[in-house]
Write a protein that holds these residues in place. Structure first.
Motif, short mmCIF file in Angstrom:
data_model
loop_
_atom_site.label_atom_id
_atom_site.label_comp_id
_atom_site.label_asym_id
_atom_site.label_seq_id
_atom_site.Cartn_x
_atom_site.Cartn_y
_atom_site.Cartn_z
N GLU A 129 0.83 -1.20 0.00
CA GLU A 129 0.00 0.00 0.00
C GLU A 129 0.87 1.25 0.00
O GLU A 129 1.89 1.29 0.68
CB GLU A 129 -0.90 0.01 1.24
CG GLU A 129 -2.09 -0.94 1.15
CD GLU A 129 -2.94 -0.74 -0.11
OE1 GLU A 129 -3.25 0.41 -0.42
OE2 GLU A 129 -3.25 -1.74 -0.77
N LYS A 136 -5.76 15.28 -0.01
CA LYS A 136 -6.86 14.81 -0.87
C LYS A 136 -7.24 15.94 -1.81
O LYS A 136 -7.22 17.11 -1.40
CB LYS A 136 -8.09 14.51 0.00
CG LYS A 136 -8.15 13.12 0.54
CD LYS A 136 -9.51 12.91 1.15
CE LYS A 136 -9.47 11.86 2.22
NZ LYS A 136 -10.49 12.08 3.21
N ARG A 142 -12.93 15.00 -6.48
CA ARG A 142 -13.14 13.61 -6.09
C ARG A 142 -14.46 13.08 -6.65
O ARG A 142 -14.60 11.91 -6.97
CB ARG A 142 -13.14 13.47 -4.56
CG ARG A 142 -11.72 13.33 -4.02
CD ARG A 142 -11.71 13.19 -2.54
NE ARG A 142 -11.77 14.47 -1.87
CZ ARG A 142 -12.30 14.70 -0.69
NH1 ARG A 142 -12.88 13.70 -0.03
NH2 ARG A 142 -12.29 15.89 -0.14
N SER A 146 -15.76 9.60 -13.98
CA SER A 146 -14.53 9.15 -14.66
C SER A 146 -14.49 9.61 -16.12
O SER A 146 -13.41 9.85 -16.67
CB SER A 146 -14.38 7.64 -14.55
OG SER A 146 -15.45 7.03 -15.18
N ARG A 149 -12.97 13.03 -16.10
CA ARG A 149 -11.51 12.93 -15.85
C ARG A 149 -10.81 12.54 -17.15
O ARG A 149 -9.80 13.13 -17.53
CB ARG A 149 -11.22 11.85 -14.81
CG ARG A 149 -11.78 12.17 -13.46
CD ARG A 149 -11.47 11.04 -12.49
NE ARG A 149 -12.09 11.31 -11.19
CZ ARG A 149 -11.75 10.72 -10.08
NH1 ARG A 149 -10.80 9.82 -10.08
NH2 ARG A 149 -12.34 11.01 -8.95
N GLU A 163 -3.72 1.71 -10.82
CA GLU A 163 -4.98 1.54 -10.09
C GLU A 163 -5.36 2.82 -9.36
O GLU A 163 -4.47 3.54 -8.90
CB GLU A 163 -4.81 0.45 -9.02
CG GLU A 163 -4.55 -0.92 -9.57
CD GLU A 163 -4.12 -1.87 -8.46
OE1 GLU A 163 -4.71 -1.84 -7.37
OE2 GLU A 163 -3.15 -2.62 -8.70
N GLU A 164 -6.64 3.05 -9.19
CA GLU A 164 -7.18 4.18 -8.40
C GLU A 164 -6.38 5.46 -8.62
O GLU A 164 -5.76 6.00 -7.70
CB GLU A 164 -7.18 3.83 -6.91
CG GLU A 164 -8.03 2.61 -6.58
CD GLU A 164 -7.63 2.01 -5.25
OE1 GLU A 164 -7.38 2.78 -4.32
OE2 GLU A 164 -7.54 0.78 -5.19
N PRO A 166 -5.62 9.24 -8.96
CA PRO A 166 -6.24 10.50 -8.52
C PRO A 166 -6.65 11.36 -9.72
O PRO A 166 -6.05 11.26 -10.80
CB PRO A 166 -5.13 11.17 -7.70
CG PRO A 166 -4.22 10.07 -7.31
CD PRO A 166 -4.27 9.07 -8.42
N SER A 206 -0.81 12.61 -3.42
CA SER A 206 -1.59 11.54 -2.77
C SER A 206 -0.68 10.46 -2.19
O SER A 206 -1.17 9.47 -1.63
CB SER A 206 -2.52 10.86 -3.77
OG SER A 206 -3.31 11.78 -4.42
N ARG A 208 1.40 8.53 -3.99
CA ARG A 208 1.58 7.37 -4.88
C ARG A 208 2.95 7.36 -5.53
O ARG A 208 3.54 8.41 -5.81
CB ARG A 208 0.50 7.42 -5.98
CG ARG A 208 -0.91 7.40 -5.46
CD ARG A 208 -1.26 6.07 -4.86
NE ARG A 208 -1.19 5.01 -5.85
CZ ARG A 208 -2.21 4.67 -6.63
NH1 ARG A 208 -3.37 5.28 -6.51
NH2 ARG A 208 -2.08 3.69 -7.51
N LYS A 384 2.11 -0.02 -6.17
CA LYS A 384 0.92 0.44 -6.90
C LYS A 384 1.25 1.68 -7.75
O LYS A 384 0.63 2.75 -7.58
CB LYS A 384 -0.19 0.81 -5.91
CG LYS A 384 -1.08 -0.35 -5.49
CD LYS A 384 -2.31 0.23 -4.85
CE LYS A 384 -3.32 -0.75 -4.43
NZ LYS A 384 -4.42 -0.08 -3.72
#
Ligand code: AMP
Length: 619
Positions: A129, A136, A142, A146, A149, A163-164, A166, A206, A208, A384
């Motif tokens: 993770e 955020k 948020r 999609s 985006r 994945e996921e 932002p 975020s 990542r 990730k």
């Protein structure tokens, strides 16, 4: 010595012995009902020999003719051939793709993971993770569907993978940067994020891991500098960094000049922050070869603690080995021009640096060129990861007009003067090596051009710094340089880049011409080519020009092109060579891979097993 009579064995000639053997085999096969291979010599067998010398036991089936009615099963060889024939035929292009996949797999499996420490590998530690940052995007982002985006990404030619992911955030204020940062951006005239910033900043903020691929001059530096300052601020507020501690974040650059430039960008944001009431002092250290930073190490790291370190691999390794600095609490790591650090000359030093990291960190890799091999390598070790690319990795900056001219080797130096007239200064002239830089520099000085030179390790660091500073400040019109000045250096408003020598690797060409046409401005690049260049280099150049919709000079148009001839599948060629990104050839004929393999072989042969230590030099 005489032989007794009963010991005497009659001599049988070789041909006769072979015939006997063949006859025995033939009979055995006939008994078993097997088909008989044509063995050549056995065909010449005489009948009388066959009958006379057969000493095998008589069998009831021996006299039967080979069973014509019960056909023997085909041999394994025949079966395999039949199976192969039944399989759908694979095309040449498919064969090539398969071959390439195998080469890449081979390359990937042949080394240790360079982005993990030895202890992580030994203990089998795998982080699953990302590290939390508490950042955020605002609610409206948020809640953005999609499709919206994707529409923003499409508008800015941003391609994402992971994945996921932002959402893209369209202004700096919404990214929640503190006022001092917003103020510096304003002063620098930076009002809106560039595409890589639009998507890259939310990803990095975020927490990542990210692989950022974007053309030269597209604003990548801020994508890692601003979030790192945010992390340092957050940590300093929660638990201040004490004497001897730090850094919290590390930025590694392949060249000293790029490291210095990045350090300057960090300082531009840190200095006003320290003057703002309510903001702590954040400290940054520059660690590059060629300068004596013992004083700063003592005053910053030892006495106060350091938040951010910007360094080149060699000096960093040295500081870590001498325990001048530790990476125990480092939780943010950026490799700028990452393909140069992960693969190639710096690979070993980069690995060593990872061995000093003690826990999970956020890892970012940035470059304009990111061959598939390096990309795959990195993805395996990151947590990730999100890949954000703006345009194809290795593609040329579309804001640069690329002109390619055939100029004979002996005519280049004279033509250079004419070429310099194309635009006003500042102009950068790139040459292949130090000798060529000196020759061109001297010539320009004699002709009254206000030029400075810049080349590799042989030049004193103070002279290098002076040359870059003079040119950046607009005090010199022309910079004559080797590739050392091509990676990431941000010279303001370069009008024209001249490739006096076309580099052998197309990646270097992309980096070089990227010194102009930065951040939305248009630039010009002129490249001299002639018979000195290899066909692969010229084919790579031709395809790069085609991709950027530039004029193809006749000398390149006339080249026999395996891609156009269909020898190499065009569809498979979309991303170019998986090793160097060149569009004119495939990995199976990559000159860079070939060169690296021969270098590896040479270094294996000449390895000093008794350990002289050291590392290959940084630029
Ligand atoms: P980089 O690709 O990070 O080396 O940035 C190239 C140049 O673009 C630098 O001079 C930056 O100051 C400038 N720059 C970075 N971001 C922006 C932006 N959003 N708008 C305009 N210029 C920018």
């Amino acid at each position: 010595m005489e032989l007794e009579e009963d010991e005497y064995v009659e001599y049988v000639p070789v041909a006769k012995r072979r015939a006997l053997e063949a006859k025995k085999t033939l009979l055995r096969h006939q008994r078993k009902g097997k088909p008989i291979r044509d063995t050549g010599s056995s065909c010449a067998l005489g009948d009388e020999t066959l009958d006379d010398d057969d000493d095998s036991p008589p069998s009831s089936s021996a006299n039967k003719p080979p069973a014509a009615e019960s056909k023997p099963p085909p041999s394994l060889l025949v079966q395999a051939t039949q199976l192969k024939r039944k399989q759908p035929a694979i095309t040449r292009a498919e064969q090539l793709v398969q071959q390439e996949i195998e080469i890449i797999q081979d390359l990937l499996s042949s080394g240790r993971k360079p982005l993990m420490s030895v202890s992580e590998l030994a203990k089998g530690i795998a982080y699953t993770e990302p590290l939390p940052t508490g950042w955020k995007p605002p609610l409206r982002y948020r809640r953005m569907p999609s499709e919206d985006r994707d529409a923003i990404r499409k508008q800015w030619h941003i391609v994402v993978d992971g994945e996921e992911i932002p959402p893209p955030v369209s202004n700096f204020r919404d990214m929640k940067f503190p006022d001092p940062i917003l103020e510096v951006l304003k002063v620098k005239g930076i009002s809106r994020p560039t595409p890589i910033q639009l998507q890259g900043l939310p990803v990095v903020l975020s927490g990542r891991d990210m692989i950022g691929i974007s053309s030269t001059g597209s604003g990548k530096t801020l994508v890692f500098v601003l979030p790192l300052i945010m992390i340092a601020l957050q940590e300093e507020w929660m638990m201040p960094v004490g004497p001897g501690e730090g850094p919290l974040g590390l930025i590694v650059c392949p060249t000293r000049e790029l490291a210095r430039q990045t350090y300057d960008v960090v300082q531009q944001f840190l200095a006003p922050m320290a003057e703002n009431v309510g903001y702590p002092e954040l400290r940054c250290l520059l660690g590059i070869g060629g300068i004596d930073n013992r004083l700063e190490l003592a005053s910053v790291v030892k006495n106060k603690g350091v938040h951010i370190v910007v360094a080149t691999p060699g000096r960093l390794k040295d500081m870590l080995a001498k325990k001048k600095m530790r990476l125990d609490i480092c939780r943010f790591l950026t490799l700028d021009e990452a393909d140069k650090l992960v693969d190639g000359d710096f690979e070993d030093v980069t690995r060593d640096i990872f061995d000093h990291l003690k826990g999970q960190r956020q890892t970012l890799l940035f470059s304009a060129t990111m061959p598939t091999k390096v990309h795959e390598f990195a993805r395996r070790a990151l947590v990730k990861p999100v890949t954000v690319s703006v345009g194809r990795a290795g593609a040329a900056n579309l804001d640069v007009i690329q002109e390619v001219e055939y100029v004979k080797q002996e005519a280049k130096i004279v033509y250079l003067l004419e070429c310099l007239q194309k635009t006003p200064p500042p102009v950068v002239v790139f040459c292949e090596n130090n000798a060529a830089v000196c020759k061109v520099h001297e010539y320009l000085l004699v002709k009254g051009v206000d030029a400075v030179s810049f080349y590799g390790k042989e030049m004193e660091q103070t002279d290098r710094d002076r040359a870059v500073a003079l040119f950046k400040a607009g005090k010199k019109d022309v910079l004559v340089a080797t590739d050392g000045a091509s990676k990431g250096l941000d010279f303001p408003n370069i009008q024209h880049v001249i490739n006096y020598d076309m580099p052998a690797e197309i990646e270097n060409y992309v980096h070089r011409i990227g010194r102009t046409g930065r951040c939305g401005k248009t630039g010009l690049a002129t490249t001299f080519i002639n018979s000195q260049q290899s066909e692969t280099t010229l084919l790579d150049l031709k395809h790069l020009l085609q991709e950027a919709r530039q004029r193809i000079p006749p000398v390149l148009a006339e080249l026999s092109d395996p891609v156009e001839l269909g020898v190499v599948g065009t569809a498979a060629n979309a991303d170019g060579c998986a090793y160097c990104g060149g569009l004119g050839h495939r990995i199976s004929s990559c000159p860079k891979l070939e060169q690296q393999r021969s270098q590896q072989l040479a270094s294996l042969r000449s390895r000093d097993y008794f350990g002289s230590g050291g590392y290959r030099g940084e630029m």
